[in-house]
Design a protein around this motif. Structure first.
Motif, PDB file in Angstrom:
ATOM      1  N   LEU A 298       0.842  -1.203   0.000  1.00  3.98           N
ATOM      2  CA  LEU A 298       0.000   0.000   0.000  1.00  3.98           C
ATOM      3  C   LEU A 298       0.876   1.251   0.000  1.00  3.98           C
ATOM      4  N   TYR A 299       1.910   1.233   0.861  1.00  2.00           N
ATOM      5  CA  TYR A 299       2.816   2.377   0.971  1.00  2.00           C
ATOM      6  C   TYR A 299       3.475   2.653  -0.372  1.00  2.00           C
ATOM      7  N   GLY A 300       3.932   1.579  -1.023  1.00  2.00           N
ATOM      8  CA  GLY A 300       4.584   1.760  -2.312  1.00  2.00           C
ATOM      9  C   GLY A 300       3.639   2.266  -3.373  1.00  2.00           C
ATOM     10  N   ALA A 301       2.390   1.772  -3.344  1.00  2.00           N
ATOM     11  CA  ALA A 301       1.433   2.185  -4.363  1.00  2.00           C
ATOM     12  C   ALA A 301       1.074   3.656  -4.191  1.00  2.00           C
ATOM     13  N   VAL A 302       0.947   4.106  -2.944  1.00  2.14           N
ATOM     14  CA  VAL A 302       0.525   5.493  -2.710  1.00  2.14           C
ATOM     15  C   VAL A 302       1.675   6.450  -2.982  1.00  2.14           C
ATOM     16  N   GLY A 303       2.884   6.095  -2.524  1.00  2.00           N
ATOM     17  CA  GLY A 303       4.023   6.971  -2.749  1.00  2.00           C
ATOM     18  C   GLY A 303       3.951   8.230  -1.903  1.00  2.00           C
ATOM     19  N   ARG A 304       4.586   9.295  -2.401  1.00  2.38           N
ATOM     20  CA  ARG A 304       4.592  10.560  -1.663  1.00  2.38           C
ATOM     21  C   ARG A 304       3.502  11.466  -2.176  1.00  2.38           C
TER      22      ARG A 304
ATOM     23  N   GLY B 294      -5.715   8.296   6.185  1.00  2.00           N
ATOM     24  CA  GLY B 294      -6.442   9.246   5.350  1.00  2.00           C
ATOM     25  C   GLY B 294      -5.858   9.321   3.951  1.00  2.00           C
ATOM     26  N   THR B 295      -4.527   9.382   3.858  1.00  2.00           N
ATOM     27  CA  THR B 295      -3.880   9.483   2.548  1.00  2.00           C
ATOM     28  C   THR B 295      -4.110   8.217   1.737  1.00  2.00           C
ATOM     29  N   ALA B 296      -3.993   7.054   2.401  1.00  2.00           N
ATOM     30  CA  ALA B 296      -4.226   5.795   1.693  1.00  2.00           C
ATOM     31  C   ALA B 296      -5.655   5.732   1.190  1.00  2.00           C
ATOM     32  N   ALA B 297      -6.617   6.188   2.032  1.00  2.70           N
ATOM     33  CA  ALA B 297      -8.020   6.143   1.615  1.00  2.70           C
ATOM     34  C   ALA B 297      -8.248   7.064   0.430  1.00  2.70           C
ATOM     35  N   ALA B 298      -7.622   8.274   0.463  1.00  2.00           N
ATOM     36  CA  ALA B 298      -7.797   9.206  -0.650  1.00  2.00           C
ATOM     37  C   ALA B 298      -7.226   8.616  -1.940  1.00  2.00           C
ATOM     38  N   PHE B 299      -6.084   7.922  -1.818  1.00  3.24           N
ATOM     39  CA  PHE B 299      -5.484   7.299  -3.003  1.00  3.24           C
ATOM     40  C   PHE B 299      -6.403   6.207  -3.546  1.00  3.24           C
ATOM     41  N   LEU B 300      -6.957   5.379  -2.643  1.00  2.40           N
ATOM     42  CA  LEU B 300      -7.829   4.295  -3.094  1.00  2.40           C
ATOM     43  C   LEU B 300      -9.099   4.853  -3.726  1.00  2.40           C
ATOM     44  N   GLN B 301      -9.559   5.998  -3.182  1.00  5.49           N
ATOM     45  CA  GLN B 301     -10.742   6.648  -3.752  1.00  5.49           C
ATOM     46  C   GLN B 301     -10.466   7.063  -5.197  1.00  5.49           C
TER      47      GLN B 301
ATOM     48  N   ASN C 101      -6.175   0.126  -8.755  1.00  2.00           N
ATOM     49  CA  ASN C 101      -4.722  -0.033  -8.712  1.00  2.00           C
ATOM     50  C   ASN C 101      -4.395  -1.424  -8.169  1.00  2.00           C
ATOM     51  N   PHE C 102      -3.707  -2.227  -8.997  1.00  2.00           N
ATOM     52  CA  PHE C 102      -3.510  -3.642  -8.618  1.00  2.00           C
ATOM     53  C   PHE C 102      -2.702  -3.781  -7.338  1.00  2.00           C
ATOM     54  N   LEU C 103      -1.605  -3.019  -7.238  1.00  2.00           N
ATOM     55  CA  LEU C 103      -0.735  -3.128  -6.056  1.00  2.00           C
ATOM     56  C   LEU C 103      -1.496  -2.791  -4.788  1.00  2.00           C
ATOM     57  N   ALA C 104      -2.285  -1.711  -4.840  1.00  2.00           N
ATOM     58  CA  ALA C 104      -2.992  -1.272  -3.644  1.00  2.00           C
ATOM     59  C   ALA C 104      -4.045  -2.299  -3.232  1.00  2.00           C
ATOM     60  N   VAL C 105      -4.754  -2.856  -4.225  1.00  2.00           N
ATOM     61  CA  VAL C 105      -5.787  -3.848  -3.895  1.00  2.00           C
ATOM     62  C   VAL C 105      -5.137  -5.100  -3.313  1.00  2.00           C
ATOM     63  N   ALA C 106      -3.997  -5.516  -3.910  1.00  2.00           N
ATOM     64  CA  ALA C 106      -3.295  -6.683  -3.370  1.00  2.00           C
ATOM     65  C   ALA C 106      -2.841  -6.403  -1.937  1.00  2.00           C
ATOM     66  N   GLY C 107      -2.348  -5.173  -1.699  1.00  2.00           N
ATOM     67  CA  GLY C 107      -1.930  -4.807  -0.350  1.00  2.00           C
ATOM     68  C   GLY C 107      -3.091  -4.870   0.625  1.00  2.00           C
ATOM     69  N   ALA C 108      -4.247  -4.337   0.209  1.00  2.00           N
ATOM     70  CA  ALA C 108      -5.424  -4.343   1.082  1.00  2.00           C
ATOM     71  C   ALA C 108      -5.834  -5.773   1.418  1.00  2.00           C
ATOM     72  N   LEU C 109      -5.812  -6.661   0.397  1.00  2.00           N
ATOM     73  CA  LEU C 109      -6.211  -8.051   0.646  1.00  2.00           C
ATOM     74  C   LEU C 109      -5.231  -8.730   1.599  1.00  2.00           C
ATOM     75  N   LEU C 110      -3.928  -8.433   1.441  1.00  2.00           N
ATOM     76  CA  LEU C 110      -2.940  -9.049   2.340  1.00  2.00           C
ATOM     77  C   LEU C 110      -3.125  -8.549   3.774  1.00  2.00           C
ATOM     78  N   VAL C 111      -3.398  -7.234   3.925  1.00  2.00           N
ATOM     79  CA  VAL C 111      -3.627  -6.695   5.271  1.00  2.00           C
ATOM     80  C   VAL C 111      -4.838  -7.385   5.902  1.00  2.00           C
ATOM     81  N   LEU C 112      -5.909  -7.537   5.107  1.00  2.00           N
ATOM     82  CA  LEU C 112      -7.114  -8.173   5.649  1.00  2.00           C
ATOM     83  C   LEU C 112      -6.851  -9.648   5.977  1.00  2.00           C
TER      84      LEU C 112
END
Lengths: 506, 179
Positions: free
Chosen positions: A189-195, A210-217, A222-233
C-alpha cells in the motif's frame, strides 16, 4: 523537514489524551517494582493491585467520556480519538479485568511466577487500546506486534505442560506468518501510494490512513494497492480466526492456560474486529466492490466451518475455540453490512459486549472445574455439576444459552441486531447460512448443558474417575463476579436500551 | 567509478548469497552470509542511505550473524549430515525462480526511469542520522515508547519461560510469614 514543522509535531504529542493507556502501562511497571519492594509474604496482594488499577482506569474512562479530544487526531496523526475508540477502551479494560480475575483462580495452582502474567496482560491491553485508535500504519503495526508478542508469552505460560508448549510454538509460527503477511500488505500500500505533497509543504505517505483512503478513492483499480489491502485483511483474518486462516485456533485454545484462552477468545478477537472496522471504515471503504465478495465468502465459510467442526467436539476448550470461529463468522456479517448500513459497526460492538459477558461467565466456571492440567478438559468433567455445585451450573447454563442465542438472554439480542443490520444490507444468502449455523450451534451448546445437568449412564467401574473431577469452591469475590456476569447477561437481554443507545445511537 | 563499485558490490552480494546456500559447512555459510550483507550495505551507501547501511552492518552483521555462529557451535552440526533435496523442494524452488524471473523481466521491459533530481528538497528521512533521530523523537515518539514496552515484555517473557521458578523457597518463606 524544517524545524518549525518538527516543533508542531512535538506539540501534538498530547499525552493526556492517552491517559488510560499511560495509566495501564505505569501500573504494569509498578507491578514489577512492587514485586521487588514488597516482602515475599505480601506478594499475594500484587494481583489485587493490578485489578484495582484496571478498575480505576475503567472508572476514569467512564468519567471523562466523550468530553476531550473526541474526533481529533493527536501525535501528529498517529492516533485519532473516536467514539469507537472509547468503546474499545471500555471493552478491553473490562475484558482484561475479568482475565485477571480468572488468573487469580488459575495461577496459584501452578508453579509459575505470577506478577509477570499480570504485567503482560496490562501491557497487551494498553496496546490493544492504542491499536483500536490508531490512524497510521506505523502505530498500527507497532501496537499489533506488542499485542502479539505479549500473547506469545501468555499462551506458553504454563511451560511444564507439553500441550501448552505445543500451543505456544504453533501460535508463535502462525502469528509470525500472519504479521509478515500483514506487513507485506502495508508495504505494498505504501509503495502504491508513494509521496503526496499536502498543504503547507507537509509530506504525506501511504502510512497515513487518510492518505491511503484518498489514493484508493482516486484509483480503486490499482492492482498493487488492492493486493496490499487483501494481504492486510488476511493478516487480520488470522487474528480473528476467520475461515482459511483458522487452523491454529483449536490447538492453541486447548493448550493455552484457561485465563489466556479467555483472553484470546474475547480481547484478541475483539481487537481483530476493532481493527477490521477501523480499516473498512477509514481506509478500504472505496474498495467495496472487491472486498464485499471476498469477506462474504469468508463469513459464510467461517460460520459453516466453526459450527460443523464443533458438533462432535468433546473437549471444552476446543469447543469454545471452534464455536468462537463461528462467532467470528456472525461478526463478519456485521462488518460486511457496515459498508452500506452505517450503524452496523455499533451492532458488531453490541454483539462483542454480549459475547464478552457470556464467554467470561463460561470460562469462569471452567476455571473452577479444572485441576492443574487444564488442557485435558473434557465435557465429562461437568458430569453432575448441577448436583455438586448448582450455582456454577446455573452460571454455565446462562453463559452457554447466551452464546447459543436463546431468546431472553443478551446473546439473542446481539444476534438479532446483527442480523437486522445484515437484512438491511440485503445480505440474504449469508443470513440463511448464519441462521443454519445458529441452529447447529444450539446442538453442541446444549450437549454441554446436558453434560452438566443430566446424569449420564456410565458403567459402574468408571464412576470413580467421574467423581474425581477436581472442583474448587468459588471464593466470595469469585461468586460475586460470576453472579454479576450472569445477571448482566439476563438483564441486558431485557433492557438493552442504555447499551444500544450508547453503541448504535438510535 | 560508481558504476564499477556497483558492479563489484553486486557481484560480491550475489556470489556470496549463492555460496550461503550451496556451502556444506554451516560456519562457512554463515561467514558468506556476512559477506553478502556487507555487499548489500555497500549498495545502500551508493544510494546515499548511510544510516540504513550502518544499521544493516550493526544489527545483522554484528548481532544476528554472531547469534547464528553461537547456535551453530552449540548444535555442533557435521558437514556430512546434509540431506538431499526433496523433489517437492526442487519443484517449489523452480516455480519460485520462474516467478521471480517473470517479475524482473516485466520490470525491465516496462521500466521508465524516474526524473532524476526532480525534488532535491525532499531528502529521504532515513538518509541522515540527524533527520532520522529528529523524526523518532517528535513524530514517532509514541511508537518508540510502545516499542520499548514490546521489548520489555519480550525480555520478561524469555526470563519467565526459561528460568527455573523457585517455588519451594518462596513457599517455605510464605509459611514462615503466615505462621
Amino acid at each position: 523537514m524544517s524545524l518549525e514543522l518538527l516543533k508542531a509535531a512535538a506539540d501534538s504529542n498530547q499525552w493526556w489524551a492517552l491517559a488510560p493507556e499511560v495509566m495501564l502501562a505505569c501500573a504494569a511497571l509498578a507491578l514489577l517494582v512492587l514485586e521487588l519492594v514488597l516482602p515475599r509474604a505480601e506478594h499475594h496482594k500484587i494481583p489485587l493491585f493490578a485489578i484495582a488499577a484496571q478498575a480505576i482506569v475503567l472508572v476514569g474512562v467512564f468519567l471523562n467520556f466523550d468530553t476531550n479530544w473526541l474526533g481529533e487526531s493527536t501525535f501528529g496523526g498517529l492516533i485519532r480519538h473516536s467514539n469507537w475508540g472509547q468503546i474499545a477502551r471500555v471493552f478491553f479494560v473490562l475484558s482484561s479485568l475479568l482475565v485477571c480475575f480468572l488468573a487469580t483462580v488459575c495461577l496459584p495452582r501452578t508453579r509459575m511466577p505470577r506478577v509477570e502474567f499480570y504485567h503482560t496482560v496490562l501491557v497487551v491491553t494498553a496496546a490493544m487500546m492504542l491499536l483500536a485508535q490508531s490512524d497510521h500504519f506505523v502505530m498500527f503495526f507497532v501496537a499489533l506486534e506488542t499485542v502479539t508478542v505479549g500473547l506469545y508469552i501468555l499462551v506458553s505460560y504454563f511451560r511444564d505442560n507439553p500441550l501448552t508448549l505445543e500451543a505456544g510454538l504453533k501460535y508463535l509460527v502462525m502469528g509470525a506468518l500472519s504479521s509478515a503477511i500483514m506487513l507485506f500488505g502495508i508495504v505494498l500500500l505504501y509503495g502504491a501510494v508513494g509521496r503526496v505533497e499536502g498543504a503547507n509543504g507537509a509530506i504525506h505517505t501511504g502510512f497515513e490512513f487518510g492518505t491511503a483512503a484518498a489514493f484508493l478513492q482516486a484509483h480503486p483499480d490499482n492492482f498493487l494497492a488492492v493486493a496490499g489491502a487483501l494481504l492486510v485483511l488476511s493478516g487480520v483474518a488470522f487474528k480473528i480466526g476467520a475461515f482459511p486462516f483458522q487452523i491454529w485456533v483449536p490447538d492453541v485454545y486447548q493448550g493455552a492456560p484457561t485465563p489466556v484462552t479467555a483472553f484470546l477468545a474475547v480481547s484478541s478477537k475483539a481487537a481483530g474486529f476493532a481493527v477490521l472496522l477501523l480499516l473498512v471504515r477509514n481506509v478500504f471503504a472505496p474498495l467495496q466492490s472487491v472486498l464485499v465478495p471476498v469477506l462474504s465468502l469468508m463469513a459464510g465459510a467461517t460460520i459453516l466451518f466453526g459450527n460443523l467442526s464443533a458438533l462432535t467436539q468433546r473437549n471444552a476448550k476446543r469447543l469454545m475455540g471452534l464455536s468462537g470461529i463461528s462467532h467470528a463468522g456472525y461478526l463478519l456479517l456485521g462488518v460486511i453490512a457496515s459498508f452500506t448500513v452505517p450503524w452496523a459497526g455499533g451492532a458488531v460492538w453490541f454483539y462483542l459486549f454480549t459475547y464478552l459477558l457470556a464467554t467470561m461467565a463460561v470460562f469462569g466456571v471452567m476455571a473452577y472445574c479444572t485441576g492443574e492440567n487444564d488442557a485435558d478438559h473434557e465435557l465429562d468433567t461437568y458430569d453432575r455439576l448441577s448436583r455438586d455445585r448448582p450455582f456454577l451450573a446455573a452460571v454455565l447454563a446462562i453463559g452457554l444459552g447466551s452464546l447459543a442465542g436463546i431468546p431472553p438472554l443478551a446473546g439473542f439480542l446481539g444476534k438479532l441486531i446483527l442480523f437486522i443490520a445484515a437484512f438491511q444490507a440485503h445480505l440474504y444468502t449469508l443470513l440463511a447460512v448464519a441462521i443454519v449455523g445458529v441452529v447447529l450451534s444450539i446442538y453442541y451448546y446444549f450437549g454441554w448443558i446436558k453434560a452438566a445437568f443430566f446424569e449420564s449412564w456410565r458403567p459402574a467401574f468408571s464412576t470413580e474417575t467421574a467423581t474425581a473431577a477436581p472442583r474448587t469452591t468459588p471464593s466470595l469475590f469469585g461468586t460475586l463476579t460470576l453472579a454479576l456476569l450472569a445477571v448482566a447477561t439476563v438483564v441486558l437481554g431485557f433492557f438493552p436500551g442504555p447499551l444500544t443507545s450508547w453503541l448504535i445511537g438510535k | 567509478m560508481t558504476d564499477l563499485l556497483f558492479l563489484v558490490l553486486s557481484a560480491v552480494t550475489l556470489v556470496s548469497a549463492v555460496l550461503v546456500v550451496v556451502n556444506r559447512n554451516a560456519v562457512n555459510a554463515a561467514m558468506f552470509f556476512l559477506l553478502s550483507l556487507v555487499g548489500t550495505a555497500g549498495l545502500f551507501v551508493l544510494l546515499d542511505a548511510y544510516l540504513l547501511a550502518f544499521v544493516l552492518i550493526l544489527v545483522y552483521a554484528g548481532a544476528v550473524v554472531s547469534l547464528f555462529l553461537f547456535i551453530i557451535m552449540l548444535l555442533d552440526t557435521r558437514p556430512e549430515a546434509q540431506k538431499p533435496f526433496k523433489k517437492m523442494t526442487v519443484a517449489a524452488s523452480l516455480l519460485g525462480g520462474l516467478l521471480l524471473f517473470t517479475g524482473v523481466l516485466s520490470l525491465v521491459l516496462r521500466f521508465t526511469p524516474a526524473p532524476v533530481g526532480a525534488d532535491p528538497a525532499l531528502a529521504p528521512v532515513g538518509a541522515s542520522l540527524k533527520a532520522y533521530a529528529e523524526q523518532l523523537f517528535t513524530t514517532y515518539l509514541l511508537p518508540v515508547q510502545v516499542v520499548g514496552f514490546l521489548l520489555l515484555v519480550a525480555m520478561l517473557g524469555v526470563i519467565v519461560l526459561s528460568k527455573r521458578f523457585q517455588e519451594p523457597e518462596s513457599r517455605s518463606q510464605n509459611s514462615g510469614g503466615t505462621a
